[in-house]
Design a protein around this motif. Structure first.
Motif, PDB file in Angstrom:
ATOM      1  N   ALA A 261       0.816  -1.213   0.000  1.00 19.27           N
ATOM      2  CA  ALA A 261       0.000   0.000   0.000  1.00 19.27           C
ATOM      3  C   ALA A 261       0.849   1.262   0.000  1.00 19.27           C
ATOM      4  O   ALA A 261       0.424   2.300  -0.519  1.00 19.27           O
ATOM      5  N   SER A 263       3.631   1.711  -1.607  1.00 14.29           N
ATOM      6  CA  SER A 263       4.423   1.856  -2.835  1.00 14.29           C
ATOM      7  C   SER A 263       3.518   2.079  -4.036  1.00 14.29           C
ATOM      8  O   SER A 263       2.396   1.551  -4.100  1.00 14.29           O
ATOM      9  N   THR A 264       4.026   2.847  -4.993  1.00 15.64           N
ATOM     10  CA  THR A 264       3.280   3.060  -6.238  1.00 15.64           C
ATOM     11  C   THR A 264       3.828   2.216  -7.380  1.00 15.64           C
ATOM     12  O   THR A 264       3.369   2.335  -8.511  1.00 15.64           O
ATOM     13  N   ASP A 265       4.804   1.352  -7.088  1.00 12.49           N
ATOM     14  CA  ASP A 265       5.322   0.459  -8.120  1.00 12.49           C
ATOM     15  C   ASP A 265       4.245  -0.532  -8.531  1.00 12.49           C
ATOM     16  O   ASP A 265       3.243  -0.729  -7.826  1.00 12.49           O
ATOM     17  N   SER A 266       4.449  -1.209  -9.662  1.00 13.38           N
ATOM     18  CA  SER A 266       3.461  -2.172 -10.125  1.00 13.38           C
ATOM     19  C   SER A 266       3.343  -3.316  -9.126  1.00 13.38           C
ATOM     20  O   SER A 266       4.304  -3.676  -8.442  1.00 13.38           O
ATOM     21  N   LEU A 376      -5.738  -1.254  -1.018  1.00 13.69           N
ATOM     22  CA  LEU A 376      -4.712  -0.823  -1.963  1.00 13.69           C
ATOM     23  C   LEU A 376      -5.205   0.167  -3.019  1.00 13.69           C
ATOM     24  O   LEU A 376      -4.417   0.625  -3.846  1.00 13.69           O
ATOM     25  N   GLY A 378      -5.989   3.218  -2.910  1.00 13.28           N
ATOM     26  CA  GLY A 378      -5.428   4.553  -2.835  1.00 13.28           C
ATOM     27  C   GLY A 378      -4.175   4.738  -3.669  1.00 13.28           C
ATOM     28  O   GLY A 378      -3.969   5.797  -4.271  1.00 13.28           O
ATOM     29  N   THR A 379      -3.321   3.727  -3.725  1.00 16.62           N
ATOM     30  CA  THR A 379      -2.050   3.846  -4.454  1.00 16.62           C
ATOM     31  C   THR A 379      -2.012   3.051  -5.757  1.00 16.62           C
ATOM     32  O   THR A 379      -1.153   3.291  -6.602  1.00 16.62           O
ATOM     33  N   HIS A 380      -2.940   2.122  -5.930  1.00 20.12           N
ATOM     34  CA  HIS A 380      -2.874   1.251  -7.118  1.00 20.12           C
ATOM     35  C   HIS A 380      -4.149   1.297  -7.957  1.00 20.12           C
ATOM     36  O   HIS A 380      -4.415   0.376  -8.733  1.00 20.12           O
ATOM     37  N   TRP A 381      -4.935   2.375  -7.817  1.00 24.35           N
ATOM     38  CA  TRP A 381      -6.186   2.454  -8.569  1.00 24.35           C
ATOM     39  C   TRP A 381      -6.002   2.398 -10.083  1.00 24.35           C
ATOM     40  O   TRP A 381      -6.872   1.840 -10.782  1.00 24.35           O
ATOM     41  N   PRO A 382      -4.901   2.947 -10.667  1.00 23.02           N
ATOM     42  CA  PRO A 382      -4.766   2.828 -12.130  1.00 23.02           C
ATOM     43  C   PRO A 382      -4.698   1.372 -12.594  1.00 23.02           C
ATOM     44  O   PRO A 382      -5.278   1.017 -13.625  1.00 23.02           O
ATOM     45  N   GLN A 383      -3.995   0.518 -11.832  1.00 20.37           N
ATOM     46  CA  GLN A 383      -3.907  -0.888 -12.218  1.00 20.37           C
ATOM     47  C   GLN A 383      -5.247  -1.595 -12.050  1.00 20.37           C
ATOM     48  O   GLN A 383      -5.609  -2.452 -12.857  1.00 20.37           O
TER      49      GLN A 383
END
Length: 523
Positions: A261, A263-266, A376, A378-383
């Protein structure tokens, strides 16, 4: 042999039924105690954090004590008599085994290549079980010892002893024999298991190195083994044991949620091993496409009846991740459709992996939300947005492929039966009317269903044993020739019956534990 393997798989699934609720608690607890998401409200010194941390630690009970859970859970489905006593025997002898093993390694660890002075965890191969420092044999060790105890219980529990030895009969006699059996087993474990751990590490490297191909093969096998009831044996060591990561992917993922959570990495770069839990995409994206194809190809006069069937079983797959009702609907019509379904399931999981989307995605939307989307987003919504785009695209692919195959090969999916035939699935009203009234006598519909199932299996004298998994009543019979066919089981209100020799699996749904209890009462 196949009957025994299927029975083992069903019994092993019993403890897994607890994981859904535990996963939700861990997901919510992790969400509300993650400072990067909740801000200062989740600071470790805040009352909010401390209260939710209490809930979170309680949620870890199931995952932290997995070996004990499987030791106690296996006898529920495998013991032929006095299941509760067998659970107690299995627990006591499992702890006895580890006390023996711990003492052996503390005295002669160097002889077996084990540094018993090392800290537990990591690459030491050691763990703590009920405050016993011992070899980390994971779920497989627990099942092995529990299986030995179940054999001893079935073999010796009813042994008649002289009257003056009566206090040593039953569970005490099983424990006495098991006590001395555990000593050589502990020495064998000390000799063999460290070498197995080396092999497991090598296998872990191979699985990780296989990349997308490994993901495709794993998910395909998990789906294609469902009709045989063997899929639990494939995925359980990956999900809940140390095959890929310490403690299993479920436990490892949940413990590392705060790191992910933050990290913004994939997601794949953060935890590539989580790709092997991608078996749920076919449940939330594939099953709707299949249901739409079945509805679209149904005859116009039967569409309403087919819709009444498809809506609840599709929602069950999407929300709860239980797919047997809808998958067995078309499996019986054409095994080829099921094989195609397995190929598409493996393909969507591999595509998600290639786009960097991984996580605990083996269940339905409840589990996925609690262990992925909520903590997750908050930081991984694009994925996750990309995940839904890919998933909905595959829903269309499932629909087109199934619709094309059904029409091309004229598969008799529900609603496409010949006009002389009835649709195989009864409506709730028809079922209630049929089962509630016999002449002037009111009959309890649940009891009537169980009686009809027993009749379809040739009566109580034809039953060898009975267990269940999440949705299926698993019954081994003496003579399969006196049993009824799949249309009969559908007509009485179940979702059908899968047959493999003398092994019958009646698809009930999530109420199967209650059905099994009533079934055993009739026996």
């Amino acid at each position: 042999m196949m009957q025994k393997i299927q029975k083992f798989g069903g019994a092993m699934f019993t403890p897994v039924l607890l994981f859904s609720f535990a996963g939700i608690i861990i997901g919510l607890g992790t969400l509300f105690t993650t400072e990067v998401i909740m801000g200062s409200l989740a600071a470790p010194t805040s009352l909010w954090y401390k209260c939710w941390n209490v809930v979170l630690q309680g949620g870890w009970t199931v995952f932290s004590q997995l070996p004990l859970l499987f030791v106690v859970g296996l006898p529920i489905g495998m013991a032929k008599k006095q299941n509760a006593r067998c659970c107690m025997e299995a627990l006591v002898l499992y702890l006895t085994f580890h006390y023996f093993l711990s003492t052996i390694l503390s005295q002669w660890g160097g002889v077996f290549g084990v540094n018993f002075a090392a800290e537990v965890g990591g690459s030491s191969g050691l763990t703590m079980i009920a405050n016993i420092k011992t070899l980390d044999m994971g779920m497989m060790g627990a099942l092995l010892i529990s299986g030995v105890v179940i054999y001893l219980h079935n073999r010796f529990f009813d042994t008649e002893l002289p009257d003056w030895l009566g206090t040593f009969s039953g569970s005490t006699f099983v424990f006495m024999i098991g006590f001395f059996v555990m000593i050589p087993l502990a020495f064998i474990a000390a000799l063999i298991w460290p070498q197995i751990q080396v092999g497991m590490l090598a296998f872990q490297g191979f699985v990780k190195g296989a990349g997308a191909i490994g993901v495709w093969v794993f998910v395909f096998l998990e789906r294609i083994l469902i009709p045989f009831g063997l899929h639990h044996l494939l995925y359980s060591p990956f999900f809940y044991d140390n095959v890929v990561v310490p403690g299993g992917i479920y436990s490892y993922w949940a413990k590392n949620l705060p790191t992910v959570a933050a990290s913004t990495d994939s997601l794949r770069s953060l935890m590539p091993s989580a790709a092997f839990t991608a078996t749920g995409y076919s449940k939330i994206f594939g099953c709707p496409g299949i249901a739409l194809a079945i509805y679209a190809t149904a005859k116009k006069a039967k569409k309403k009846q087919v819709m009444a069937l498809l809506i609840p079983i599709t929602l069950t797959a999407i929300v709860a991740g239980v797919t047997e009702p809808i998958e067995f609907t078309f499996l019986f019509v054409s095994p080829m459709l099921f094989a195609v379904h397995a190929v598409l399931a493996a393909t969507i999981s591999t595509v998600m992996y290639l786009f960097g989307i991984v996580g605990v995605f083996s269940g339905g939307t409840i589990e996925m939300a609690s262990l992925n989307w909520i903590p997750l987003m908050g930081t991984h919504w694009p994925q996750y947005l990309l995940q839904f785009v890919i998933g909905i695209s595959f829903t269309g692919i499932w629909f087109l492929v199934f619709r094309t195959l059904i029409l091309k090969f004229d598969f008799k999916t529900p609603g496409r039966e010949d006009d002389a035939e009835e649709v195989k699935f009864r409506s709730k009203a028809e079922y209630r009317e049929r089962n509630n009234t016999t002449g002037n006598e009111q009959v309890d519909k649940k009891t009537q269903l169980v009686m009809d199932i027993l009749e379809g299996l040739g009566g109580k004298d034809n039953i060898v044993d009975v267990t269940n998994c999440a949705t299926r009543l698993r019954v081994n019979v003496k003579d399969e020739n006196v049993c009824r066919d799949d249309p009969y089981f559908k007509s009485i209100g179940t979702h059908g019956c899968s047959v493999n020799g003398k092994s019958f699996q009646v698809i009930i749904g999530l109420k199967v534990p209650n059905v099994r209890e009533d079934f055993e009462k009739l026996l």
